[in-house]
Structures are given as structure tokens and as C-alpha cells.
Design a protein around this motif. Structure first.
Motif, PDB file in Angstrom:
ATOM      1  N   VAL A  11      -4.874   6.933  10.651  1.00  0.00           N
ATOM      2  CA  VAL A  11      -5.190   5.735  11.435  1.00  0.00           C
ATOM      3  C   VAL A  11      -5.828   4.677  10.540  1.00  0.00           C
ATOM      4  O   VAL A  11      -5.470   3.498  10.584  1.00  0.00           O
ATOM      5  CB  VAL A  11      -6.113   6.083  12.623  1.00  0.00           C
ATOM      6  N   ASP A  12      -6.768   5.105   9.708  1.00  0.00           N
ATOM      7  CA  ASP A  12      -7.454   4.161   8.812  1.00  0.00           C
ATOM      8  C   ASP A  12      -6.468   3.509   7.841  1.00  0.00           C
ATOM      9  O   ASP A  12      -6.577   2.318   7.539  1.00  0.00           O
ATOM     10  CB  ASP A  12      -8.561   4.880   8.032  1.00  0.00           C
ATOM     11  N   ALA A  13      -5.512   4.286   7.347  1.00  0.00           N
ATOM     12  CA  ALA A  13      -4.509   3.734   6.423  1.00  0.00           C
ATOM     13  C   ALA A  13      -3.645   2.695   7.136  1.00  0.00           C
ATOM     14  O   ALA A  13      -3.365   1.618   6.596  1.00  0.00           O
ATOM     15  CB  ALA A  13      -3.640   4.860   5.862  1.00  0.00           C
ATOM     16  N   VAL A  14      -3.220   3.017   8.348  1.00  0.00           N
ATOM     17  CA  VAL A  14      -2.360   2.115   9.118  1.00  0.00           C
ATOM     18  C   VAL A  14      -3.075   0.797   9.416  1.00  0.00           C
ATOM     19  O   VAL A  14      -2.462  -0.279   9.425  1.00  0.00           O
ATOM     20  CB  VAL A  14      -1.901   2.830  10.411  1.00  0.00           C
ATOM     21  N   TYR A  68       0.862  -1.181   0.000  1.00  0.00           N
ATOM     22  CA  TYR A  68       0.000   0.000   0.000  1.00  0.00           C
ATOM     23  C   TYR A  68       0.899   1.231   0.000  1.00  0.00           C
ATOM     24  O   TYR A  68       1.915   1.266   0.691  1.00  0.00           O
ATOM     25  CB  TYR A  68      -0.894   0.011   1.243  1.00  0.00           C
ATOM     26  N   VAL A  69       0.513   2.235  -0.762  1.00  0.00           N
ATOM     27  CA  VAL A  69       1.312   3.461  -0.837  1.00  0.00           C
ATOM     28  C   VAL A  69       0.411   4.638  -0.480  1.00  0.00           C
ATOM     29  O   VAL A  69      -0.687   4.793  -1.042  1.00  0.00           O
ATOM     30  CB  VAL A  69       1.899   3.673  -2.253  1.00  0.00           C
ATOM     31  N   LEU A  70       0.873   5.435   0.473  1.00  0.00           N
ATOM     32  CA  LEU A  70       0.089   6.595   0.892  1.00  0.00           C
ATOM     33  C   LEU A  70       0.047   7.628  -0.232  1.00  0.00           C
ATOM     34  O   LEU A  70       1.087   7.994  -0.790  1.00  0.00           O
ATOM     35  CB  LEU A  70       0.722   7.220   2.135  1.00  0.00           C
ATOM     36  N   LYS A  71      -1.161   8.069  -0.548  1.00  0.00           N
ATOM     37  CA  LYS A  71      -1.346   9.128  -1.557  1.00  0.00           C
ATOM     38  C   LYS A  71      -1.933  10.329  -0.838  1.00  0.00           C
ATOM     39  O   LYS A  71      -3.066  10.283  -0.359  1.00  0.00           O
ATOM     40  CB  LYS A  71      -2.288   8.644  -2.667  1.00  0.00           C
ATOM     41  N   ARG A  72      -1.137  11.372  -0.735  1.00  0.00           N
ATOM     42  CA  ARG A  72      -1.581  12.555  -0.003  1.00  0.00           C
ATOM     43  C   ARG A  72      -2.305  13.515  -0.932  1.00  0.00           C
ATOM     44  O   ARG A  72      -1.824  13.807  -2.037  1.00  0.00           O
ATOM     45  CB  ARG A  72      -0.383  13.255   0.635  1.00  0.00           C
ATOM     46  N   LEU A  86      -3.234   2.190  -3.707  1.00  0.00           N
ATOM     47  CA  LEU A  86      -3.053   3.585  -3.303  1.00  0.00           C
ATOM     48  C   LEU A  86      -4.067   3.911  -2.213  1.00  0.00           C
ATOM     49  O   LEU A  86      -5.260   3.630  -2.355  1.00  0.00           O
ATOM     50  CB  LEU A  86      -3.226   4.523  -4.492  1.00  0.00           C
ATOM     51  N   VAL A  87      -3.584   4.491  -1.115  1.00  0.00           N
ATOM     52  CA  VAL A  87      -4.441   4.811   0.023  1.00  0.00           C
ATOM     53  C   VAL A  87      -4.379   6.308   0.256  1.00  0.00           C
ATOM     54  O   VAL A  87      -3.310   6.851   0.564  1.00  0.00           O
ATOM     55  CB  VAL A  87      -3.958   4.090   1.302  1.00  0.00           C
ATOM     56  N   GLU A  88      -5.520   6.990   0.128  1.00  0.00           N
ATOM     57  CA  GLU A  88      -5.527   8.436   0.318  1.00  0.00           C
ATOM     58  C   GLU A  88      -5.584   8.758   1.806  1.00  0.00           C
ATOM     59  O   GLU A  88      -6.451   8.285   2.531  1.00  0.00           O
ATOM     60  CB  GLU A  88      -6.697   9.090  -0.414  1.00  0.00           C
ATOM     61  N   ALA A  89      -4.625   9.535   2.260  1.00  0.00           N
ATOM     62  CA  ALA A  89      -4.573   9.966   3.658  1.00  0.00           C
ATOM     63  C   ALA A  89      -3.686  11.200   3.742  1.00  0.00           C
ATOM     64  O   ALA A  89      -2.847  11.431   2.873  1.00  0.00           O
ATOM     65  CB  ALA A  89      -4.015   8.857   4.556  1.00  0.00           C
ATOM     66  N   SER A  90      -3.882  11.972   4.818  1.00  0.00           N
ATOM     67  CA  SER A  90      -3.139  13.215   4.976  1.00  0.00           C
ATOM     68  C   SER A  90      -2.639  13.354   6.407  1.00  0.00           C
ATOM     69  O   SER A  90      -3.315  12.922   7.349  1.00  0.00           O
ATOM     70  CB  SER A  90      -4.033  14.405   4.631  1.00  0.00           C
ATOM     71  N   PHE A  91      -1.483  13.976   6.557  1.00  0.00           N
ATOM     72  CA  PHE A  91      -0.973  14.241   7.900  1.00  0.00           C
ATOM     73  C   PHE A  91      -1.809  15.291   8.615  1.00  0.00           C
ATOM     74  O   PHE A  91      -1.715  15.429   9.832  1.00  0.00           O
ATOM     75  CB  PHE A  91       0.496  14.678   7.825  1.00  0.00           C
TER      76      PHE A  91
END
Length: 311
Positions: free
Chosen positions: A70-73, A31-35, A58-63
Motif C-alpha cells: 500500500v505504501d509503495a502504491v 519507481y521499481v518495486l524491490k522485493r 527503488l521501493v522495498e515492498a513485499s507481497f
């Protein structure tokens, strides 16, 4: 044993894209974080889409959105962060504190590998200003990880070949000189040069290995422990000519910092520790902490082969 599912944070970056590739090639669900902050950065978007074509998710998440982190993790078993810590590009190491909080909240992660991949910050308490900020921030992240009791592996990958070998360790260029070379002191201090693709391969091999749990792993392939002189000699053998050599004393090298911008001052400090102090090789690494001994099946790239592309 079933392979861990991996989330790469910073997957479009210099080392991150290699980590994604290695994770996929070693058979991990990746899985790769997509900001969403990617905005109109077409190069990064196309790189992410190329990962998707290769089988990555691809997992959409933002800092700036804690719940999305949390959902991505929660989707994975292992988180690898490869956010940049070099000052001439982008320097985001302390953003990882939010990632640590998300991992703690999620409660499911078997291993976290924070963004390190260079010198071991635990050994750099004496580092010069302003470059010590890199090590201080990495240690702040480590403290947060350990206080949260998150299982970890720290990877010390020493000198990336693209930045330190291809230019024969000259500052201010990425390609090898053809006529003249500056040596740091006598040029005989031992340094460790590592191909970035090998860094990624070793890193992914470590994530499910019980021997690397809660340890620092050093990527120190024996044939790549070279002095600057030895590296230059490999280049001279490839091009069939000797380079004109001049030596810079440690004092003069540090004096060169004056008048430089912040990023260059950081670089000079780091080069000083590597090439004058020998901070990469002046300590012993145990057999169970050195990647090429843990994974002898990896055919790592030797520096004479690495340099051939520059001829």
C-alpha cells in the motif's frame, strides 16, 4: 499535462526491464518495486541498481507485507505489473490479487496495467487445457480490478519477437533454423510479431492517454502482421537460401502433447491457438484500440530488420 509517476512491479523481468527503460526515457518519475525475497540473486540486484543509476527510485515492498505494498502504491499515479505468466520460468499471475487489494486500499491510482501483454484473455474462453489456466487467471485478475472500480488499461501485445520471430516460430529453440523448418498447417495463418522494446514504448505512451482508459489496447503494427511462411521468407532473403519445409497438421501437433511435461503442454496449446486458429488476427480492432494507429510517431521495428541480428 504533467506526466504520471509510475511504479513497475516485476521490473527485473523479461518485459518489466523494458517497461522501466521506456518509462524513464519518456520522462516519467519511475519507481521499481524491490522485493526483499530477491535474496542472493545478484543479476536482479545489479539490474535494479542500474535502474537507480538511470534515475529510477527503488521501493522495498513485499507481497507478504500488505502495508508495504500500500505504501509503495501511494507514491505513484500509475501501477504497471509485469509478473511472469509463462510456465517454463515462473508463473505468479494470481499474486496480482494482493496488488489489486493494495491499490484499492491506497485509493490514489489513476491507472493500473496488470500483467497481460499476450493474447487477449477475454477472447480465449475456448482455450485448450492445460494452457487455458493463463487466460482464466488473467480474467480473474481483471474481474477483481473491475469489481474494485480501479481505472485500467489492458495491453494485448501478441507474439514477443524474441520467442516467436527469432526462431521462425519453432518450439524448443530461440534461434532460426538454417536448413529445415516446420510449418504449422499450410503456414499461411496470420500472426502478429512485436519487438519487445516496442511493446514497452507503446505501453508507456498509453498510461496518460484518455483514449486508452478502461480499454484493451492491441499492439498490432500492420507491417508485422505476417504468416509463418512470410516470416520464413524474410529469413531466407537475409541468408540467401531456401529452407526445407515440412508441414505439421493440427491433429498431429496436438497429439505431440502426449508425454510432454506441463509447461510444454501449455506451450503447445498456445501455439495451436495462434498458428492454427489464428486467434491473434481473426477479429477486428478499432482504430482507437490499436497502438500503432494511436501513436503513429513510433517507428516500430519490422521483422526483416529484427531478424538481421541472427544472420
Amino acid at each position: 499535462m504533467e506526466k504520471s509517476k509510475v511504479l513497475v512491479v516485476g521490473g527485473t523481468g523479461y518485459i518489466g526491464k523494458r517497461i522501466v527503460k521506456a518509462s524513464l526515457s519518456q520522462g516519467h518519475q519511475t519507481y521499481v518495486l524491490k522485493r526483499p525475497e530477491i535474496g542472493l540473486d545478484i543479476d536482479k540486484l545489479q539490474l535494479l541498481l542500474s535502474f537507480k543509476k538511470q534515475g529510477a527510485h527503488l521501493v522495498e515492498a513485499s507481497f507478504s507485507d500488505f502495508r508495504s505494498l500500500v505504501d509503495a502504491v501511494k507514491l505513484v499515479d500509475v501501477v504497471i505489473c509485469t509478473m511472469s505468466g509463462v510456465h517454463f520460468r515462473s508463473h505468479n499471475l494470481l499474486l496480482q490479487l494482493k496488488l489489486v487489494e493494495a491499490i484499492k486500499e491506497a485509493g490514489n491510482i489513476k491507472r493500473f496495467l496488470p500483467s497481460e501483454f499476450g493474447m487477449d484473455p477475454a477472447l480465449m474462453g475456448h482455450a485448450l487445457e492445460p494452457g487455458r489456466v493463463t487466460f482464466d487467471e488473467k480474467m480473474e485478475v481483471r474481474k477483481a480490478i473491475e469489481n474494485a472500480e480501479i481505472p485500467f488499461t489492458y495491453v494485448s501485445a501478441n507474439c514477443f519477437a524474441g520467442y516467436f520471430a527469432g526462431n521462425l516460430s519453432q518450439m524448443g529453440t530461440l534461434t532460426p533454423p538454417r536448413e529445415k523448418i516446420h510449418l504449422y498447417g499450410d503456414g499461411n495463418t496470420k500472426v502478429v510479431y512485436v519487438d519487445e522494446d516496442d511493446v514497452a514504448t507503446y505501453t508507456i505512451k498509453a498510461i496518460d492517454d484518455p483514449r486508452t482508459l478502461n480499454k484493451t489496447i492491441y499492439i498490432r503494427p500492420p507491417e508485422n502482421i505476417l504468416s509463418q511462411r512470410e516470416l520464413v521468407e524474410k529469413w531466407e532473403n537475409l541468408v540467401g537460401k531456401k529452407l526445407e519445409k515440412s508441414s505439421i497438421s493440427g491433429h498431429d501437433f496436438l497429439e505431440s502433447m502426449k508425454g510432454m511435461d506441463y509447461a510444454h503442454q501449455v506451450g503447445v496449446g498456445h501455439f495451436y491457438h495462434i498458428f492454427y486458429e489464428g486467434c491473434l488476427t481473426n477479429f477486428e480492432v478499432g482504430e482507437d484500440e490499436e497502438a500503432s494507429k494511436l501513436y503513429p510517431e513510433v517507428e516500430y521495428t519490422r521483422m526483416d530488420d529484427y531478424l538481421k541480428i541472427y544472420v
